[in-house]
Design an enzyme around this catalytic site. Structure first.
Site, PDB file in Angstrom:
ATOM      1  N   ASP A  53       0.857  -1.191   0.000  1.00  0.00           N
ATOM      2  CA  ASP A  53       0.000   0.000   0.000  1.00  0.00           C
ATOM      3  C   ASP A  53       0.897   1.247   0.000  1.00  0.00           C
ATOM      4  OD1 ASP A  53      -1.682   2.109   0.656  1.00  0.00           O
ATOM      5  OD2 ASP A  53      -2.641   1.066   2.330  1.00  0.00           O
ATOM      6  N   VAL A  54       0.734   2.116  -0.986  1.00  0.00           N
ATOM      7  CA  VAL A  54       1.598   3.309  -1.074  1.00  0.00           C
ATOM      8  C   VAL A  54       1.349   4.317   0.047  1.00  0.00           C
ATOM      9  CG1 VAL A  54       1.937   3.169  -3.579  1.00  0.00           C
ATOM     10  CG2 VAL A  54       0.062   4.570  -2.653  1.00  0.00           C
ATOM     11  N   ASN A  80       1.792   6.918  -9.205  1.00  0.00           N
ATOM     12  CA  ASN A  80       0.560   6.902  -9.990  1.00  0.00           C
ATOM     13  C   ASN A  80      -0.617   6.254  -9.266  1.00  0.00           C
ATOM     14  OD1 ASN A  80      -0.986   6.430 -12.706  1.00  0.00           O
ATOM     15  ND2 ASN A  80      -0.634   4.379 -11.878  1.00  0.00           N
ATOM     16  N   TYR A 146     -12.119  13.333  -4.345  1.00  0.00           N
ATOM     17  CA  TYR A 146     -11.120  13.040  -5.387  1.00  0.00           C
ATOM     18  C   TYR A 146     -10.614  14.347  -5.986  1.00  0.00           C
ATOM     19  CZ  TYR A 146      -9.311  10.654  -9.611  1.00  0.00           C
ATOM     20  OH  TYR A 146      -8.525  10.172 -10.634  1.00  0.00           O
ATOM     21  N   LYS A 150      -6.683  15.420  -5.955  1.00  0.00           N
ATOM     22  CA  LYS A 150      -5.924  15.582  -7.203  1.00  0.00           C
ATOM     23  C   LYS A 150      -5.443  17.027  -7.365  1.00  0.00           C
ATOM     24  CE  LYS A 150      -5.919  11.337  -8.589  1.00  0.00           C
ATOM     25  NZ  LYS A 150      -4.654  10.592  -8.687  1.00  0.00           N
ATOM     26  N   THR A 181      -9.677   2.399 -18.160  1.00  0.00           N
ATOM     27  CA  THR A 181      -8.948   1.552 -17.198  1.00  0.00           C
ATOM     28  C   THR A 181      -9.977   0.866 -16.292  1.00  0.00           C
ATOM     29  OG1 THR A 181      -8.823   3.194 -15.436  1.00  0.00           O
ATOM     30  CG2 THR A 181      -7.085   3.285 -17.105  1.00  0.00           C
TER      31      THR A 181
HETATM   32  P1  NAD Z   1      -6.689   1.495 -12.220  1.00  0.00           P
HETATM   33  O1  NAD Z   1      -7.692   1.230 -11.150  1.00  0.00           O
HETATM   34  O2  NAD Z   1      -6.744   0.750 -13.491  1.00  0.00           O
HETATM   35  O3  NAD Z   1      -5.218   1.325 -11.631  1.00  0.00           O
HETATM   36  C1  NAD Z   1      -4.854   1.819 -10.377  1.00  0.00           C
HETATM   37  C2  NAD Z   1      -3.962   0.808  -9.701  1.00  0.00           C
HETATM   38  O4  NAD Z   1      -3.520   1.382  -8.461  1.00  0.00           O
HETATM   39  C3  NAD Z   1      -4.697  -0.502  -9.354  1.00  0.00           C
HETATM   40  O5  NAD Z   1      -3.971  -1.611  -9.849  1.00  0.00           O
HETATM   41  C4  NAD Z   1      -4.768  -0.482  -7.837  1.00  0.00           C
HETATM   42  O6  NAD Z   1      -4.673  -1.779  -7.270  1.00  0.00           O
HETATM   43  C5  NAD Z   1      -3.561   0.382  -7.478  1.00  0.00           C
HETATM   44  N1  NAD Z   1      -3.707   1.015  -6.172  1.00  0.00           N
HETATM   45  C6  NAD Z   1      -4.788   1.679  -5.711  1.00  0.00           C
HETATM   46  N2  NAD Z   1      -4.567   2.079  -4.450  1.00  0.00           N
HETATM   47  C7  NAD Z   1      -3.312   1.665  -4.113  1.00  0.00           C
HETATM   48  C8  NAD Z   1      -2.531   1.765  -2.947  1.00  0.00           C
HETATM   49  N3  NAD Z   1      -2.997   2.369  -1.849  1.00  0.00           N
HETATM   50  N4  NAD Z   1      -1.295   1.225  -2.959  1.00  0.00           N
HETATM   51  C9  NAD Z   1      -0.824   0.592  -4.059  1.00  0.00           C
HETATM   52  N5  NAD Z   1      -1.537   0.454  -5.186  1.00  0.00           N
HETATM   53  C10 NAD Z   1      -2.765   0.984  -5.210  1.00  0.00           C
HETATM   54  O7  NAD Z   1      -6.810   3.051 -12.458  1.00  0.00           O
HETATM   55  P2  NAD Z   1      -6.076   4.075 -13.455  1.00  0.00           P
HETATM   56  O8  NAD Z   1      -7.142   4.778 -14.155  1.00  0.00           O
HETATM   57  O9  NAD Z   1      -4.956   3.451 -14.192  1.00  0.00           O
HETATM   58  O10 NAD Z   1      -5.503   5.071 -12.355  1.00  0.00           O
HETATM   59  C11 NAD Z   1      -4.132   5.440 -12.267  1.00  0.00           C
HETATM   60  C12 NAD Z   1      -4.062   6.866 -11.782  1.00  0.00           C
HETATM   61  O11 NAD Z   1      -4.636   7.708 -12.773  1.00  0.00           O
HETATM   62  C13 NAD Z   1      -4.837   7.134 -10.491  1.00  0.00           C
HETATM   63  O12 NAD Z   1      -4.096   8.012  -9.670  1.00  0.00           O
HETATM   64  C14 NAD Z   1      -6.090   7.818 -10.987  1.00  0.00           C
HETATM   65  O13 NAD Z   1      -6.653   8.641 -10.001  1.00  0.00           O
HETATM   66  C15 NAD Z   1      -5.541   8.592 -12.157  1.00  0.00           C
HETATM   67  N6  NAD Z   1      -6.504   9.043 -13.148  1.00  0.00           N
HETATM   68  C16 NAD Z   1      -7.244   8.159 -13.865  1.00  0.00           C
HETATM   69  C17 NAD Z   1      -8.141   8.635 -14.823  1.00  0.00           C
HETATM   70  C18 NAD Z   1      -8.994   7.708 -15.649  1.00  0.00           C
HETATM   71  O14 NAD Z   1      -9.878   8.206 -16.359  1.00  0.00           O
HETATM   72  N7  NAD Z   1      -8.776   6.410 -15.629  1.00  0.00           N
HETATM   73  C19 NAD Z   1      -8.267  10.013 -15.042  1.00  0.00           C
HETATM   74  C20 NAD Z   1      -7.492  10.873 -14.299  1.00  0.00           C
HETATM   75  C21 NAD Z   1      -6.605  10.379 -13.368  1.00  0.00           C
END
Ligand code: NAD
Length: 243
Positions: A53-54, A80, A146, A150, A181
């Site tokens: 967990d980060v 990320n 959120y 962010k 995703t």
């Molecule tokens: P995703 O859910 O596909 O991947 C996120 C990964 O982070 C998952 O594998 C999850 O297990 C891991 N994770 C979550 N909490 C964690 C923790 N506490 N410790 C370690 N690992 C953890 O989502 P994504 O869309 O690839 O998201 C990646 C980043 O991009 C995130 O920060 C998200 O907020 C951001 N984001 C996503 C979008 C979108 O539209 N998908 C848009 C803007 C920002």
């Protein structure tokens, strides 16, 4: 294993982080992939993996140790991992969920930077990219927690970029727009919402994770050697549009 450069990526088991892990590995980097979900990491071949967990400092410290053990150095970090989902402010448990969102999305980045900086200092500099969001640049309905987390990344990156600039450690962020995703799977699949979100984006479509990973790559590359403290929208024009 002998590699020229090494990157640590959090949230690497899925989505944007997974695309980044694959891209850096393809381009010859040693990759340390961190995710709280061990099963997701199991599918990643050819990289060093760590389940944790980060929001826990011990995870970030262990990830840096793994980079040193496996590859002998650390040059870049892609902080990320992120979560959403607080729901409306007055819903049950919203404030507890808010605290957890802040701990992961903001605390995880601060803890990650703190963990990687000594290793980067040891190689004369480095580059860090955090994942903010277009949701950190404006507000969305029922997304206040959120949004707040962010937006905090945008200014955390500015402040830390100033603090570490003289040591050659650059710190930036990307602000992805809607990206296909696991996090957005339900929205993408929704026959009304998926197209409705795409229609609001000037480019008229969702992003693929690889399009986010390419900008992360740019920000850690020598092509961005004079770029620090910025958040780059990667959003098909969404944040530029006043409509
Ligand atoms: P995703 O859910 O596909 O991947 C996120 C990964 O982070 C998952 O594998 C999850 O297990 C891991 N994770 C979550 N909490 C964690 C923790 N506490 N410790 C370690 N690992 C953890 O989502 P994504 O869309 O690839 O998201 C990646 C980043 O991009 C995130 O920060 C998200 O907020 C951001 N984001 C996503 C979008 C979108 O539209 N998908 C848009 C803007 C920002």
């Amino acid at each position: 294993m002998s590699v020229q450069k090494v990157v640590l990526i959090t949230g690497a088991g899925s989505g944007i982080g997974l695309a980044a892990a694959r891209l850096y590995a393809e381009r010859g980097y040693g990759v340390v992939a961190v995710d709280r979900d061990a099963e997701r990491l199991a599918g990643l071949g050819g990289v060093a993996t760590l389940a944790g967990d980060v929001a826990d400092d011990a995870t970030n410290a262990a990830a840096v140790e793994l980079a040193q053990e496996r590859f002998g150095r650390l040059d870049a970090a892609v902080l990320n991992a992120g979560i959403g989902g607080a729901g409306p402010l007055e819903s049950d448990g919203a404030l507890e969920r808010f605290a957890r969102i802040l701990a992961v999305n903001v605390g995880g980045v601060a803890s990650g930077v703190r963990a990687v900086v000594p290793a980067m200092r040891a190689v004369g500099g480095g580059a860090i990219v955090a994942t903010s969001s277009v949701s950190g640049l404006r507000g969305d309905a029922h997304t206040w927690a959120y949004n707040a987390s962010k937006a905090a990344i945008v200014n955390l990156v500015r402040g830390l970029a100033v603090d570490y600039a003289s040591e050659g450690i650059r710190i930036n962020a990307i602000a992805p727009g809607g990206t296909v995703t696991a996090m957005t799977a339900a929205q993408v699949a929704d026959p009304w919402l998926g197209p409705a979100i795409a229609a609001r984006i000037p480019m008229g479509r969702w992003s693929e994770p690889r399009e986010q990973a390419e900008v992360v790559w740019f920000l850690t590359s020598s092509a961005a050697s004079y770029v620090t403290g910025v958040t780059v929208p990667v959003d098909g024009g969404l944040s530029a549009d006043n409509a």
